[in-house]
Structure formats: structure tokens, C-alpha cells
Scaffold this active site. Structure first.
Site, mmCIF file in Angstrom:
data_model
loop_
_atom_site.group_PDB
_atom_site.id
_atom_site.type_symbol
_atom_site.label_atom_id
_atom_site.label_comp_id
_atom_site.label_asym_id
_atom_site.label_seq_id
_atom_site.Cartn_x
_atom_site.Cartn_y
_atom_site.Cartn_z
ATOM 1 N N ASP A 1 -2.333 -6.415 2.286
ATOM 2 C CA ASP A 1 -2.097 -7.630 1.492
ATOM 3 C C ASP A 1 -1.648 -7.279 0.076
ATOM 4 O OD1 ASP A 1 -2.466 -9.947 2.969
ATOM 5 O OD2 ASP A 1 -4.647 -9.701 2.960
ATOM 6 N N GLN B 1 -8.675 -11.462 7.765
ATOM 7 C CA GLN B 1 -8.109 -12.814 7.752
ATOM 8 C C GLN B 1 -8.914 -13.716 6.820
ATOM 9 O OE1 GLN B 1 -5.222 -13.939 9.249
ATOM 10 N NE2 GLN B 1 -5.620 -15.831 8.128
ATOM 11 N N LYS C 1 0.089 -12.722 14.102
ATOM 12 C CA LYS C 1 0.358 -11.429 13.440
ATOM 13 C C LYS C 1 0.248 -10.285 14.451
ATOM 14 C CE LYS C 1 -1.071 -13.084 8.935
ATOM 15 N NZ LYS C 1 -2.281 -13.422 8.187
#
Ligand SMILES: NC(=O)c1ccc[n+]([C@@H]2O[C@H](COP(=O)([O-])OP(=O)(O)OC[C@H]3O[C@@H](n4cnc5c(N)ncnc54)[C@H](OP(=O)(O)O)[C@@H]3O)[C@@H](O)[C@H]2O)c1
Length: 293
Positions: A126, A103, A59
Site C-alpha cells: 500500500d 484489507q 485482488k
């Protein structure tokens, strides 16, 4: 744009969808930088899980490639919930950081949901913060949960009509089934569907999936969707997956391609769109926070 699965069904790959979204993100980053704002997506890793460290690296590399700044915080496995809270509070307060990604998973003993709730909802890339779930339920603007938003984008990209059609979602999990059902029922041209959600409480769920014009598997049970559960000609989207080591085991049995009219590929379907939506959330967060959104 689409190819065949080899069994008749049109394939609905996620790669081209992700490419288009990421191209739009890159253009927005250029515009932000031209206006003096460097969008920053911070990542937080707790512990030393190799797979998680690998996902973060991927990422970060992608963020760098898109022109984001990508500050990173790595806490040791021995970190406490209070340590994690302190890091998140710093990132929330930092006006140079627009998005924060913790994460998953975090070490046993730490509470991921609590950590997620401590991220500023406006920096939640998210789209899973309780406030953002509430915004989704109420139809208010805010970051959307990445996998459901990716599925909506995938259907739109491949010109699969959704409005007015019968969508059945197998699974009501917080990551996928539940938010997807809310999203696809919203009053928008790429949604506006008649959505039914089935789960373990509906013992005869195939009765519903067999009448679906669009069936989304979101159970995380390998091979649970078989040809006899699919209406001939239906669009089948495989969202649920389970990993056994590095082996990916999808919910949708490959033989469904014999019955479906269109189907996501076993690999490279929903996954790439999820990641693209993360960056879209990040750049939109930067635009909103800098007053340019
Ligand atoms: N492709 C991607 O990028 C991506 C991203 C995120 C998540 N995912 C995948 O999406 C899946 C769902 O995740 P989630 O967190 O939303 O859900 P979850 O919390 O794992 O819940 C699974 C759902 O499936 C239902 N279910 C499980 N077994 C069933 C069965 N035998 N019959 C009927 N229903 C059944 C459960 O019903 P009950 O509620 O009754 O228990 C539950 O609602 C997972 O496989 C996850 O890995 C994929």
C-alpha cells in the site's frame, strides 16, 4: 487515447493507464519467474465483511492473472490485535512472501494503523507504512502510496504537463492529499510542480483552487468542487469519493466538465490506477527482495 466529456473537457480515463502499468507488471513477473522467483502477494482479511471479502477476491483473481502467488489468511472477527500481529510476523518472516496487504477496514476494536505499522515496510504494497511515508518525504526509494502514485501516472500517461505548474490539492488526508502533495513536489520530470494544499483550515479555499492549473479533489465530500471553483481550462482530477451503499459520490460535480480543459471521468478515473500501483509495488518488492531489482 482521450475522449471528450461531452461538455468540451478532454476525458482522462484511468483504465488505459492501469492497463499499461499492469502489462509492465506482468512482464516483470515473467522475468522474475524465469529467474526462479515466484512473486507472492499475501492478503489478510479479518472478519466477515462481505464488501471486504469481495475486494480481496478481486485482488486475488487479478494477482493470479498476473502470475503472482497469492496466499491468503482469513482471521475471524473475534481475532485479537495479538492474533493479527502474529499473522503479520509470520508473513514478514516468510521469505517466499514479498508483499502483504491487510484489507481495510478491520473490525471495530482492532487498530488498523497499528497493524499497518507491523507489516515489514519493504513488504508494504500500500506504500502507507510510516517508514514509507518517511521515505517519500525524504525522497528515498520505496513503495509509493498507491492513489497518489496512480494520479501521477495518470497525468503522465495523458501527457498533462505537471512540472512548473500550479497544482492545488483539496484535502490533506494521509491516504491521498498529503502524500500526493509530497509526490508532485518532488524533483522529477513527471512532478516538479508548485503545490498548494488546502483544507478546512483555509476557509477561502476556492481562492486557491480557482488559480490552479491542475486541481486535485481529495476531500471525500460529495460535490464539493463546483464549476465556480475551477479555473477555465484547468485539469481536474477527482480523487475523493464517498460510498453510500454501492453508490459512488465523487468530490467533483459533473458540471465541472463545462469549465475544465480536461477531467477524470466520474467512474474509471483514479480508481483503476490505484489498483495497478498496488501490483507495481508488489512486483518491485519481489525484485528488491530477491536481489533482482
Ligand atoms: N479513488 C481512489 O482510488 C481512492 C483511494 C484512496 C482514497 N480515496 C478517497 O480520497 C479521499 C481522501 O482520503 P484521505 O484518507 O486522504 O483523506 P481524509 O482523511 O478523509 O481527509 C479529508 C481531507 O479533506 C479535507 N476536507 C474535508 N472537508 C472539507 C471541506 N468542506 N473544505 C475543505 N477541506 C475539506 C479535510 O480537511 P481537514 O484536514 O482540515 O479536516 C482533510 O484534509 C476520500 O474520499 C477517499 O475515499 C480515493
Amino acid at each position: 487515447m482521450s475522449s471528450s466529456s461531452g461538455s468540451g473537457a478532454r476525458l482522462l480515463p484511468g483504465g488505459p493507464v492501469a492497463q499499461r502499468v499492469l502489462a509492465e507488471v506482468a512482464a516483470s513477473v515473467v522475468a522474475l519467474r524465469a529467474a526462479g522467483v515466484t512473486p507472492a502477494l499475501a492478503t489478510v482479511l479479518v472478519g466477515d465483511d462481505d464488501a471486504s471479502a469481495g475486494y480481496i477476491r478481486i485482488k486475488q483473481r487479478q494477482a493470479d492473472g498476473l502470475g503472482f502467488a497469492s496466499p491468503h489468511v482469513h482471521l475471524p472477527a473475534s481475532a485479537s490485535q495479538a492474533d493479527l500481529r502474529a499473522v503479520l510476523a509470520d508473513l514478514n518472516a516468510d521469505r517466499g512472501v514479498h508483499g502483504v496487504l491487510v484489507q481495510h477496514p478491520i473490525p471495530v476494536g482492532l487498530d488498523y494503523d497499528r497493524a499497518l505499522a507491523e507489516v515489514d515496510p519493504d513488504k508494504d504494497v500500500d506504500g502507507m507504512h510510516p517508514v514509507n511515508m518517511g521515505r517519500l518525504a525524504l525522497g528515498l526509494p520505496g513503495p509509493l502510496p498507491c492513489t497518489p502514485a496512480g494520479i501521477e501516472a495518470l497525468l503522465a500517461f495523458h501527457q498533462v504537463p505537471v512540472a512548473g505548474r500550479e497544482v492545488v490539492v483539496l484535502g490533506r488526508g494521509a491516504t491521498l492529499g498529503r502524500p500526493l502533495a509530497m509526490l508532485l513536489a518532488q524533483k522529477r520530470p513527471t512532478a516538479n510542480a508548485a503545490v498548494t494544499v488546502v483544507h478546512t483550515g483555509v476557509a477561502d479555499w476556492p481562492r486557491y483552487t480557482r488559480r490552479a492549473e491542475i486541481l486535485v479533489a481529495a476531500a471525500g465530500v460529495p460535490g464539493i468542487v463546483r464549476p465556480e471553483h475551477v479555473r477555465p481550462g484547468a485539469v481536474v482530477v477527482g480523487g475523493g469519493v464517498r460510498y453510500e451503499g454501492r453508490r459512488l459520490l465523487p468530490d467533483v460535480d459533473e458540471s465541472c466538465a463545462r469549465v475544465a480543459g480536461a477531467i477524470t471521468p466520474r467512474v474509471g478515473g483514479v480508481g483503476p490506477t490505484t489498483v495497478a500501483m498496488l501490483f507495481r509495488n508488489a512486483v518491485e518488492a519481489a525484485r528488491r527482495q530477491s536481489g533482482l531489482g
